[in-house]
Design an enzyme around this catalytic site. Sequence first.
Site, short mmCIF file in Angstrom:
data_model
loop_
_atom_site.label_atom_id
_atom_site.label_comp_id
_atom_site.label_asym_id
_atom_site.label_seq_id
_atom_site.Cartn_x
_atom_site.Cartn_y
_atom_site.Cartn_z
N ALA A 183 -8.48 74.49 29.16
CA ALA A 183 -9.88 74.19 29.45
C ALA A 183 -10.02 73.34 30.72
CB ALA A 183 -10.50 73.46 28.27
N GLY A 214 -10.70 76.28 32.21
CA GLY A 214 -10.30 77.68 32.25
C GLY A 214 -10.11 78.35 33.58
N LYS A 252 -7.75 78.22 35.74
CA LYS A 252 -6.38 78.72 35.94
C LYS A 252 -6.08 79.90 35.03
CE LYS A 252 -4.91 74.12 37.44
NZ LYS A 252 -6.28 73.55 37.30
N ASP A 268 -5.64 75.01 24.17
CA ASP A 268 -6.25 73.72 24.45
C ASP A 268 -6.63 73.08 23.12
OD1 ASP A 268 -7.41 72.34 27.16
OD2 ASP A 268 -8.56 71.71 25.39
N CYS A 310 -4.06 66.41 38.33
CA CYS A 310 -5.04 66.05 39.36
C CYS A 310 -5.09 64.53 39.51
CB CYS A 310 -6.41 66.62 39.04
SG CYS A 310 -7.05 66.18 37.41
#
Length: 461
Positions: free
Chosen positions: A279, A281, A283, A298, A393
């Site tokens: 999630a 989503g 990727k 997820d 990230c």
Amino acid sequence: MSTEGRGGQSSQARGRRMATKGRPRPAPAEAAQGPSQDDIGVEARVVAGILLNAALEKRNGLDEALSQPAARALEPVDRAFARAVAMAALRRLGEIDQILDRRLKKSPPEAVRTLMRIALAQTLVLETPAFAAVSTAVKLAERDPKTRPYKNLVNAVLRGVGREGPGLTTAESNLPDWIAARWKATYGEAALAGLALAAREEPATDLSLKPGVDTAAVAAAVDGEVLTGGTVRTGRRGDVAGWPGFEDGDWWVQDAAAAVPGRLLDVKPGETALDMCAAPGGKTLQLAADGATVVALDRSATRLKRLTQNLERTGLTAEVVAVPAEDWEDARTFDAVLLDAPCTATGTFRRNPEVLRATKPAEVAKLADVQHRLLDAAAERVKPGGRLVYCTCSLEREEGETQIIAFLRRNPAFRTVAADPAVGAPPEALTPEGWLRILPSMWAEHGGLDGFFAAKLERIA
């Protein structure tokens, strides 16, 4: 997917329009009197303060506050304006406080500071007319018994800034001290300055396209440009559901940096792929669009709803399972495994400036432990000769480089496969080890991108 800027106009345009909505634009003599009592923007400014405080109190606080009655009661354009003001205040919070502290002999109650922060975010960032922002701030101070004693202070401080100017401020002041110290130690003083400048800016919207879709045509339709790797970037604002190609399922919203790990995995038609923390989503859609047979895991069934909706809209397929990745009881192994691990998300501060305020030092170590466990679980899912891409990230080394160094020491069956920046990363993102360390300050000439770490590993056959 970020919804920042939804409302059909730029933040600055919304700021200027909202200040005079519902009444004629005043002549200079009228401007000094401020907006009328029925100014429709007053409640939007109240909500802006609620959103700002919610974002400062906890992670995801801003999004939670947007679902509360005060925000939901606003018209969509007013709700978008309130969010734009709160986001502008978050991005420039340090600078706004520098301006205020120069004019305050002692710090007022937090509710009073919030009123002034919201007003300065409007005038200094969104270019709202000063008379509207100041008059509304005074009006709001007067109507609350807790802030009423400070209405003259609010008026004097804000009019003083408007009359004399804000003075010099530093972009680095918008970063919490502990984060600025970490980034300076990790990336150097020049990189810190670039990161601070990037934190000020509202990002563009990036689109990932299905294979076979005419990239140039999409870029032309949304007034965008094509970046390395194929991402289309546009400065267009508003509800993306009304943009050309959305209903046809030609693209989905995904930051240019977030698209890199999926491209790095390089799945081929007919291969099997596992997206372990799927999630929202983007990727998963990439892997499915490239022809892989995809399983998407997820822990959050709620967050997986957006993935399911996007699969339906784009005509792509994947097996979607709501389960923590490390608890998934399934014996299958895969040609390709993607682990976008839970992290502090400090690299997403352009789209989510609240993460810099919400993240605490202890979270880095806590999440690093989660990443450690997930990496080991991911390794067990990779077939001999298969590939694993690990990414976060986050800009913190403990969540990126340190994880891979430790993983390779305890998993001799894996080795690094050198990344090719042509997948959509700036060339300077390539590390000596062959990994990618993307900083938000890179590609500044194109508007920057989210911060990411990504490493591609291969299980030795």
